[in-house]
Each structure stands twice: as C-alpha cells, then as structure tokens.
Scaffold this motif. Structure first.
Motif, PDB file in Angstrom:
ATOM      1  N   GLY A 118     106.447  -4.021   9.265  1.00 20.06           N
ATOM      2  CA  GLY A 118     105.806  -4.998   8.389  1.00 20.06           C
ATOM      3  C   GLY A 118     105.938  -4.622   6.942  1.00 20.06           C
ATOM      4  O   GLY A 118     106.618  -3.659   6.584  1.00 20.06           O
ATOM      5  N   MET A 119     105.261  -5.379   6.116  1.00 15.80           N
ATOM      6  CA  MET A 119     105.314  -5.204   4.667  1.00 15.80           C
ATOM      7  C   MET A 119     104.098  -5.879   4.062  1.00 15.80           C
ATOM      8  O   MET A 119     103.609  -6.873   4.635  1.00 15.80           O
ATOM      9  CB  MET A 119     106.522  -5.981   4.130  1.00 15.80           C
ATOM     10  N   THR A 120     103.653  -5.417   2.918  1.00 16.77           N
ATOM     11  CA  THR A 120     102.537  -6.073   2.246  1.00 16.77           C
ATOM     12  C   THR A 120     102.827  -7.565   2.054  1.00 16.77           C
ATOM     13  O   THR A 120     101.957  -8.412   2.275  1.00 16.77           O
ATOM     14  CB  THR A 120     102.297  -5.398   0.878  1.00 16.77           C
ATOM     15  N   ARG A 126     100.584  14.618  13.451  1.00 19.15           N
ATOM     16  CA  ARG A 126      99.434  15.540  13.396  1.00 19.15           C
ATOM     17  C   ARG A 126      98.769  15.696  14.760  1.00 19.15           C
ATOM     18  O   ARG A 126      98.362  16.789  15.135  1.00 19.15           O
ATOM     19  CB  ARG A 126      98.403  15.053  12.370  1.00 19.15           C
ATOM     20  N   LEU A 186      92.528   4.288   9.643  1.00 17.07           N
ATOM     21  CA  LEU A 186      93.372   3.966   8.477  1.00 17.07           C
ATOM     22  C   LEU A 186      92.499   3.577   7.293  1.00 17.07           C
ATOM     23  O   LEU A 186      91.376   3.112   7.471  1.00 17.07           O
ATOM     24  CB  LEU A 186      94.278   2.773   8.827  1.00 17.07           C
ATOM     25  N   PRO A 187      93.033   3.712   6.089  1.00 10.56           N
ATOM     26  CA  PRO A 187      92.299   3.167   4.944  1.00 10.56           C
ATOM     27  C   PRO A 187      92.234   1.641   5.042  1.00 10.56           C
ATOM     28  O   PRO A 187      93.095   1.025   5.688  1.00 10.56           O
ATOM     29  CB  PRO A 187      93.137   3.593   3.738  1.00 10.56           C
ATOM     30  N   PHE A 213      91.289   9.807   8.709  1.00 10.86           N
ATOM     31  CA  PHE A 213      91.945  10.416   9.865  1.00 10.86           C
ATOM     32  C   PHE A 213      91.533  11.873  10.000  1.00 10.86           C
ATOM     33  O   PHE A 213      91.603  12.641   9.041  1.00 10.86           O
ATOM     34  CB  PHE A 213      93.479  10.336   9.712  1.00 10.86           C
ATOM     35  N   ARG A 244     106.208  -1.121  15.313  1.00 13.65           N
ATOM     36  CA  ARG A 244     106.372  -2.463  14.726  1.00 13.65           C
ATOM     37  C   ARG A 244     106.746  -2.313  13.258  1.00 13.65           C
ATOM     38  O   ARG A 244     106.623  -1.221  12.682  1.00 13.65           O
ATOM     39  CB  ARG A 244     105.127  -3.319  14.964  1.00 13.65           C
ATOM     40  N   GLY A 278     103.589   9.574   4.093  1.00 16.12           N
ATOM     41  CA  GLY A 278     102.369   9.399   4.895  1.00 16.12           C
ATOM     42  C   GLY A 278     101.935   7.948   4.979  1.00 16.12           C
ATOM     43  O   GLY A 278     100.756   7.644   5.088  1.00 16.12           O
ATOM     44  N   TYR A 307     102.232   5.726   2.588  1.00 12.86           N
ATOM     45  CA  TYR A 307     102.018   5.149   1.257  1.00 12.86           C
ATOM     46  C   TYR A 307     103.356   5.008   0.548  1.00 12.86           C
ATOM     47  O   TYR A 307     104.162   5.939   0.553  1.00 12.86           O
ATOM     48  CB  TYR A 307     101.130   6.042   0.388  1.00 12.86           C
ATOM     49  N   LYS A 323      97.199  10.772  -6.550  1.00 12.88           N
ATOM     50  CA  LYS A 323      97.674  12.063  -6.004  1.00 12.88           C
ATOM     51  C   LYS A 323      98.886  11.895  -5.073  1.00 12.88           C
ATOM     52  O   LYS A 323      99.831  12.673  -5.131  1.00 12.88           O
ATOM     53  CB  LYS A 323      96.503  12.707  -5.246  1.00 12.88           C
ATOM     54  N   PHE A 324      98.860  10.875  -4.222  1.00 17.04           N
ATOM     55  CA  PHE A 324      99.955  10.753  -3.254  1.00 17.04           C
ATOM     56  C   PHE A 324     101.297  10.440  -3.912  1.00 17.04           C
ATOM     57  O   PHE A 324     102.340  10.626  -3.310  1.00 17.04           O
ATOM     58  CB  PHE A 324      99.620   9.731  -2.156  1.00 17.04           C
TER      59      PHE A 324
HETATM   60  C1  MLC Z   1      97.113  12.461   0.932  1.00 17.58           C
HETATM   61  N1  MLC Z   1      97.917  13.181   0.128  1.00 17.58           N
HETATM   62  C2  MLC Z   1      99.153  12.718   0.226  1.00 17.58           C
HETATM   63  C3  MLC Z   1      99.081  11.629   1.120  1.00 17.58           C
HETATM   64  N2  MLC Z   1      97.812  11.491   1.542  1.00 17.58           N
HETATM   65  N3  MLC Z   1     100.306  13.088  -0.352  1.00 17.58           N
HETATM   66  C4  MLC Z   1     101.395  12.395  -0.057  1.00 17.58           C
HETATM   67  N4  MLC Z   1     101.407  11.336   0.784  1.00 17.58           N
HETATM   68  C5  MLC Z   1     100.261  10.940   1.382  1.00 17.58           C
HETATM   69  N5  MLC Z   1     100.250   9.878   2.196  1.00 17.58           N
HETATM   70  C6  MLC Z   1      97.607  14.349  -0.712  1.00 17.58           C
HETATM   71  C7  MLC Z   1      96.137  14.638  -0.796  1.00 17.58           C
HETATM   72  O1  MLC Z   1      95.625  14.078  -1.984  1.00 17.58           O
HETATM   73  C8  MLC Z   1      96.089  16.156  -0.818  1.00 17.58           C
HETATM   74  O2  MLC Z   1      96.329  16.653  -2.071  1.00 17.58           O
HETATM   75  C9  MLC Z   1      97.268  16.569   0.006  1.00 17.58           C
HETATM   76  O3  MLC Z   1      98.184  15.469  -0.068  1.00 17.58           O
HETATM   77  C10 MLC Z   1      96.962  16.832   1.452  1.00 17.58           C
HETATM   78  O4  MLC Z   1      96.059  15.881   1.880  1.00 17.58           O
HETATM   79  P1  MLC Z   1      95.524  15.780   3.357  1.00 17.58           P
HETATM   80  O5  MLC Z   1      94.071  16.113   3.377  1.00 17.58           O
HETATM   81  O6  MLC Z   1      96.401  16.529   4.289  1.00 17.58           O
HETATM   82  O7  MLC Z   1      95.743  14.244   3.570  1.00 17.58           O
HETATM   83  P2  MLC Z   1      94.806  13.250   4.245  1.00 17.58           P
HETATM   84  O8  MLC Z   1      93.644  12.940   3.400  1.00 17.58           O
HETATM   85  O9  MLC Z   1      94.582  13.740   5.638  1.00 17.58           O
HETATM   86  O10 MLC Z   1      95.714  11.931   4.244  1.00 17.58           O
HETATM   87  C11 MLC Z   1      96.910  11.852   4.937  1.00 17.58           C
HETATM   88  C12 MLC Z   1      96.975  10.517   5.673  1.00 17.58           C
HETATM   89  C13 MLC Z   1      96.700   9.420   4.621  1.00 17.58           C
HETATM   90  C14 MLC Z   1      98.342  10.364   6.288  1.00 17.58           C
HETATM   91  C15 MLC Z   1      95.915  10.466   6.748  1.00 17.58           C
HETATM   92  O11 MLC Z   1      97.657   9.515   3.583  1.00 17.58           O
HETATM   93  C16 MLC Z   1      96.685   8.065   5.220  1.00 17.58           C
HETATM   94  O12 MLC Z   1      95.671   7.642   5.749  1.00 17.58           O
HETATM   95  N6  MLC Z   1      97.795   7.345   5.162  1.00 17.58           N
HETATM   96  C17 MLC Z   1      97.878   5.976   5.653  1.00 17.58           C
HETATM   97  C18 MLC Z   1      98.488   5.084   4.629  1.00 17.58           C
HETATM   98  C19 MLC Z   1      98.474   3.616   5.058  1.00 17.58           C
HETATM   99  O13 MLC Z   1      97.459   3.084   5.542  1.00 17.58           O
HETATM  100  N7  MLC Z   1      99.575   2.933   4.903  1.00 17.58           N
HETATM  101  C20 MLC Z   1      99.703   1.518   5.243  1.00 17.58           C
HETATM  102  C21 MLC Z   1     100.288   0.722   4.104  1.00 17.58           C
HETATM  103  S1  MLC Z   1     100.532  -0.968   4.653  1.00 17.58           S
HETATM  104  P3  MLC Z   1      95.668  18.026  -2.597  1.00 17.58           P
HETATM  105  O14 MLC Z   1      96.743  18.604  -3.440  1.00 17.58           O
HETATM  106  O15 MLC Z   1      94.471  17.556  -3.339  1.00 17.58           O
HETATM  107  O16 MLC Z   1      95.349  18.853  -1.405  1.00 17.58           O
HETATM  108  C22 MLC Z   1     102.196  -1.064   4.993  1.00 17.58           C
HETATM  109  C23 MLC Z   1     102.663  -2.284   5.687  1.00 17.58           C
HETATM  110  C24 MLC Z   1     102.850  -1.920   7.110  1.00 17.58           C
HETATM  111  O17 MLC Z   1     102.914  -0.170   4.753  1.00 17.58           O
HETATM  112  O18 MLC Z   1     103.939  -2.139   7.668  1.00 17.58           O
HETATM  113  O19 MLC Z   1     101.889  -1.420   7.689  1.00 17.58           O
END
Ligand code: MLC
Ligand code: AMP
Length: 505
Positions: A301-303, A255, A203-204, A231, A299, A405, A407, A468-469
C-alpha cells in the motif's frame, strides 16, 4: 443526515457493551464508550470553532483518546491531519503553514512551543493526553454525549496525511470518505474479518497502516483491538494467546523472531499475520513459517492509495511478492517515461486506479497532475512486475526513498538539512541494509577544506531539524561524491561502498 464513513462503522456496530479496545492493563473501551466519547469530542471541536472542511492537526501520543479524536473529526465533518509524534518543531512549522489548520491538538507538555508556531497561522491550540488530561478533554467532559453527525458524501475529505517527496517538500495526500470506506470493506472481505476477531495493535496511529488499515477494518466489522502504546516483543507474545490477528511492519517480525518464546504454541490462537509498509525479506517469511507454522500475508500500500494488493487468504502466500490487486483496484506495469503498458513479466513502474486512490495533493495541483496519467492511473513510483500466476512483485523504487522500520525517509529532505550546516559542501543520503530496520539511513558528506566538522557535529545539528527516524544512523566524510558523466551522484556506488556497515549486505 448521512456521514459516509461513520455510517459504515455504525452499520456493523455491535451492542453498546461490546468490546472495542482493550488496554494492556485490562481496561476496556466499549462500542458504547466510543460512541459517547467521540460525540463529546465532536461537540468540543465545534465549540472550538471547527467547521466542516476545517483541518484539525493532531500530534498526540497513542491512546484511546487519540483514536476517539479521529472519529470525532469524521463525525464533525472536519479533516483529520495526524502527525508523527517524532516530528520536530521545524517540521511542524511547515505542516501548519501548508495545511492552515483551524485547530492544533498536542500533548500538554508541548503546548507552549507548539502554540508559538500554530499562532503564526492563526490556529487555536488544545491539548489531549492518555490519562484524560488536556484542555480538549476538559471541554469534551462538559459537553453533550450525543452529536448529530455532519452530512458528508463519499467524495468529501476525511483526512490529509503528509508524505515526503523527492524534492524534499512534504505533500498532503487528501483522502476522501470513500477512499477509506472502500478499502476497509475490501480488506475485510479479502482477509475474512468478522466480529469475532481480536487485532493485536502495536502500530502508531498517525500513518495509514495503524490508523486506517487496522482501525477501519476493526470498525467496519465491529471487532476488537488489543491496543498497545507501542511495539514491545514481550507484550506481543503475552497477548497473542488472546488475539486472532496482527498487522505489522517487517521490523515487528524480525524482532519477534529474535524472541526465544516465539513458538508454534505461542501463536496457536492466531489466524492471520499481515505484513506491509516495507518489503518483507523472503528469509523472514521462511523463518516465521518454520517457527510458528503461519505464512505471513504480505500486502502492498501507500499513503496516497491505501492498500493496493494482497496475497491471498486462501491459496499460496508467496514470499517476496505482494500478491494480487485487490478487488476494485486496477494495477498495471508501464514504461516509466511513456506510460505505455508493458508485457507480463517485464519490469516497469506500478500504476493503480480505483476507489482507494486519493483525491490529489493539498494545494498542489501541478504536483497532482504530474503523478497521474491522463486516464486516471496514479503513478506510484514503485518498480515491479507481474508474474505468470498474476502475483505482483516489487523489485525496487523509481523514487529516491529509504524505508526504515516502516517509516519513509526522503534523502533529499535530509540532504537539504545537512547541506545547510556551515562547513558542508554537499551530501548524499542513502539507505543500506539494516538487520532491524530493513534499511538504515547513512549520510556521505563532503566538507569544506580545513573544516573540523565531525560525525557528532552533523548529528547534533540535525537534532532540532529532523525527526529521529530520519536522522542518519552513520555519517561518513569523503573528498568527492562519485558522479556519472551527467554530473549526477551515483548513489548505487555509495550503496555498494557502505552496504555492509550495519553487518548485512
Ligand atoms: C525508531 N527509531 C528509528 C525508527 N523507529 N530509527 C529509524 N527507523 C525507525 N523506524 C529510532 C529511535 O528514535 C531510537 O533512537 C532508535 O531508533 C532505536 O529505537 P527503538 O526503541 O529500537 O525503536 P522503537 O521505538 O521500538 O520503534 C521501532 C518501530 C517503529 C519499528 C517499532 O519505528 C514503528 O512502530 N514503526 C512502524 C512505522 C509505521 O507504522 N509505518 C506505516 C506507514 S504507512 P535513539 O537514538 O533515541 O535510541 C505505509 C503505507 C503502508 O507505509 O503500506 O502501510
Ligand atoms: P508511505 O508513503 O509511507 O505510505 O509508503 C509507501 C511505500 O511503502 C510504497 O510506495 C512502497 O515503496 C512501500 N511499501 C509498502 N508496502 C510494501 C511492501 N509490502 N513491499 C515493498 N514495499 C512496500
């Protein structure tokens, strides 16, 4: 001296030679390295004028150094302010003006452009990169390998995480040392973490899930992480035989299910798969169970709250539910307008209270007040119910929010940007089912008569404005937006019209 959060990490710290992080190339960062490097960096922060309570804004690629910087901020008593690497300069400009950081730390390649906006608020700028480059690393290399942790109590702030709002303006959620420490302790118990665990971390590390849930649980148990830059399904499957747990957003699971090598054997060494940040489809839960024999533990959650509920470690992990309130967290379902508690089984807004709940929004006392009830419960804006067995179900969102995804994308923020494009009359932004991201962002736009604006023009205009997202995956033009008699845009009708454009409905 006591530093409430870092002391919790110290308490369980194994020997200096024990593994904390392992990188994909096999390089190891030990607990001893972590202590030394976070001390070097804490000294570097102090040398750059960072004092207890100062904000340190960080937009750097995921790397061990970025994690050490988080720990250095905690030890230095500073407030860590992590920023998504996808944020544009326009977005950063707002965060800096609102948070007024003492120091901004960015990737070396972006120093020039980021300095220009950071200087406007008087923030100093340093750089840090994974390979050890960067001005902050240079200062750290020359500084002392020991650091006396700054005294911080349970209520002192450890971090501010920005989260968008329904008005389009992002709010800084203030999280205290005890907010983070209490949640880490509870999750460790509930998910049975021990020093023997190895967490597969893809994860980021600028949001709650990858930063606090994953990292803090690892640190309070003295366990290890296989630390991946991002990922990648092939990498996950290569490393799974050496890991015991994985935490992911639903997109990770969707995926991995596409991957032919996902089998019972490939996951045999794992004891726990956790999903959160967005709804996990019951179908994905079911398919995962059939392919691997594991029931994903979902599970919620929220920020603002860290984690609130979890399916049980032992007992039924019920697909489509987020399980039970965590020990110490009170959760109730209320009538959204009045706040009156609703009988079991009825749908209302989810409210929570506990040591996990944040301290309010940075410099927004009115906004903070509006989102808490007078008895201290935080109004999450998620709609849910509690079933007869006590499982919490999330059935929708009272807030206009798209989760793509994992976000969050607040439509209002995207609409404001689209409406500012010359030739646009108005727009409505919605989320519709997407096979990979769960929900995909779609914009429906009304343009001025005679305007030649195209989908590509709209997307081009957003490039420098929105991460971008957040940018729409598709843009559609209409003559008028559907409205109800009150004049409010009927997004549900738009969701029906465009619901199948990503091949799912
Ligand atoms: C990347 N892109 C997305 C995206 N992620 N678009 C929409 N939604 C997303 N989430 C864009 C890219 O810039 C790219 O654009 C295209 O979509 C395809 O990218 P990809 O290479 O397939 O994506 P990738 O880099 O593999 O990323 C996807 C992912 C990533 C799911 C792995 O988004 C991710 O790591 N998400 C995790 C988010 C997270 O950690 N959330 C927690 C929040 S805390 P182009 O056009 O340039 O190709 C929270 C509280 C809790 O919520 O309860 O946890
Ligand atoms: P964020 O502001 O990024 O922390 O996102 C928090 C939001 O994510 C919550 O308010 C929920 O809407 C959503 N969320 C988190 N976990 C889940 C889950 N397991 N199921 C459904 N929604 C979730």
């Amino acid at each position: 001296m006591t530093n409430h959060l870092f002391d919790q990490f110290r308490k369980q710290m194994p020997g200096a030679s024990a593994r904390f992080l392992e990188l994909p190339d096999g390089a190891i960062v030990t607990y001893g390295d972590m202590l030394a490097r976070s001390a070097h960096l804490a000294n570097a922060l102090a040398a750059r004028g960072v004092r207890p309570g100062d904000r340190v804004a960080v937009q750097v690629e995921k790397c061990p150094g970025a994690l050490m910087l988080y720990l250095a901020c905690v030890r230095a008593g500073a407030i860590f302010l992590p920023l998504n690497t996808a944020y544009t300069l326009a977005e950063l400009d707002y965060f800096f003006s609102d948070a007024e950081p003492q120091l901004v730390i960015c990737d070396p390649g972006r120093e020039g452009e980021i300095s220009r906006i950071a200087n406007k608020v008087g923030a100093a700028v340093d750089t840090l990169a994974g390979g050890g480059e960067g001005s902050l690393n240079e200062i750290a290399n020359l500084s002392d390998p020991t650091f006396t942790d700054i005294d911080r109590g349970p209520d002192d702030l450890a971090a501010i995480l920005y989260t968008s709002g329904t008005t389009g303006r992002s709010k800084g959620a203030m999280l205290s040392h005890e907010n983070l420490a209490s949640n880490a302790r509870v999750l460790t118990d509930v998910w049975r973490f021990t020093a023997a665990d190895v967490l597969l971390h893809a994860l980021p590390i600028f949001h709650t899930h990858g930063l606090f849930v994953a990292t803090n649980v690892t640190l309070v148990t003295g366990s290890a992480m296989l630390f991946l830059p991002r990922f990648d399904a092939d990498e996950m499957l290569r490393l799974m035989p050496r890991a015991t747990c994985m935490m992911g957003v639903p997109t990770f699971y969707a995926r991995l299910l596409q991957h032919p090598r996902l089998t019972r054997e490939a996951t045999a060494h794992m004891r726990l798969f956790v999903s959160g940040s967005a709804p996990l489809l019951a179908d994905v839960h079911q398919q995962w169970r059939e392919r691997t024999g594991h029931a994903i533990l979902e599970r919620y959650g929220m920020t603002e709250t860290n984690m609130n509920t979890s399916n049980p470690y032992e007992g039924d992990r019920v697909a489509g539910t987020v399980g039970f309130p965590l020990p110490g967290t009170a959760l109730r379902i209320t009538q959204p307008e009045t706040g009156d508690p609703l009988p079991q089984g009825e749908i209302g807004v989810i409210e929570v209270k506990g040591p996990n709940v944040f301290q309010g929004y940075w410099r927004m006392p009115e906004k903070t007040k509006a989102e808490f009830r007078s008895d201290g419960f935080f109004i999450t804006g998620d709609l849910g119910k509690i079933d007869a067995r006590g499982y919490v179900h999330i059935v929708g969102r009272g807030k206009d929010l798209v989760i793509s995804g994992g976000y969050n994308v607040y439509p209002k923020e995207v609409e404001n940007e689209i409406d500012a494009i010359p030739g646009v009359v108005e727009s409505a932004v919605i989320g519709v089912p997407h096979p990979d991201f769960g929900e995909g962002v779609v914009a429906v736009v009304v343009k001025r008569p005679g305007s030649a604006l195209s989908e590509a023009d709209i997307l081009r205009s957003l490039t420098d404005r929105l991460a971008k997202f957040k940018q729409p995956k598709r843009v559609f033009f209409v003559d008028d937006l559907p409205r109800n008699t009150m004049g409010k845009v009927q997004k549900n009708r738009l969701r029906e019209t465009y619901g199948a454009i990503f091949g799912q409905s």
